[in-house]
Write a protein that holds these residues in place. Structure first.
Motif, PDB file in Angstrom:
ATOM      1  N   GLU A 276      -2.513   4.803 -10.681  1.00 15.07           N
ATOM      2  CA  GLU A 276      -2.549   5.519  -9.409  1.00 15.07           C
ATOM      3  C   GLU A 276      -3.971   5.543  -8.845  1.00 15.07           C
TER       4      GLU A 276
ATOM      5  N   ALA B 173      -4.624   2.138  -7.485  1.00 15.34           N
ATOM      6  CA  ALA B 173      -3.940   1.933  -6.202  1.00 15.34           C
ATOM      7  C   ALA B 173      -4.729   2.565  -5.067  1.00 15.34           C
ATOM      8  N   LEU B 174      -5.259   3.759  -5.301  1.00 15.29           N
ATOM      9  CA  LEU B 174      -6.065   4.419  -4.265  1.00 15.29           C
ATOM     10  C   LEU B 174      -7.363   3.669  -4.010  1.00 15.29           C
TER      11      LEU B 174
ATOM     12  N   ASP C 213       0.809  -1.213   0.000  1.00 10.96           N
ATOM     13  CA  ASP C 213       0.000   0.000   0.000  1.00 10.96           C
ATOM     14  C   ASP C 213       0.844   1.266   0.000  1.00 10.96           C
TER      15      ASP C 213
ATOM     16  N   ALA D 137      -0.151   4.021  -2.649  1.00  8.82           N
ATOM     17  CA  ALA D 137      -1.395   4.711  -2.288  1.00  8.82           C
ATOM     18  C   ALA D 137      -1.161   5.667  -1.130  1.00  8.82           C
TER      19      ALA D 137
END
Length: 107
Positions: A95, A98-99, A28, A31
């Protein structure tokens, strides 16, 4: 003899640890870096650190699906949470993903 017992005692523990993990650990880090670099914690708390103007990341996990989170981060109409959430269309798809996965790890 004592070494054999120690060795045979360790192996089952290692096997159980590997089997108990259904999936590999999620990294993580990307993120978390985005959350910090994009200023998300100005309004949202993460692990009791950050703002209180909007729901915490932990609260979002209980309230929003992945699709709803993605829509909050990026949509073509640039409408985000009644205009309070900035537009993150500048982020790459990986991205955004990932969030989304960080905020809502379970599908």
């Amino acid at each position: 003899m004592n070494r054999i017992w120690q060795f045979t005692g360790v192996i089952p523990v290692l096997i159980l640890t590997v089997l108990a993990s259904d999936s590999p650990a999620m990294d993580d880090g990307p993120a978390r870096k985005l959350i910090n670099s994009q200023g998300c914690k100005a309004c949202h708390a993460l692990e009791n650190h950050g703002g209180t103007a909007a729901p915490s990341f932990e609260e979002m996990r209980t309230r929003l699906s992945r699709a709803e989170i993605r829509l909050q981060l990026f949509n073509q109409e640039h409408r985000h949470s009644n205009g309070r959430t900035p537009d993150f269309s500048n982020l790459a798809e990986k991205e955004i993903e990932a969030l989304v996965i960080f905020i809502q790890p379970e599908p």
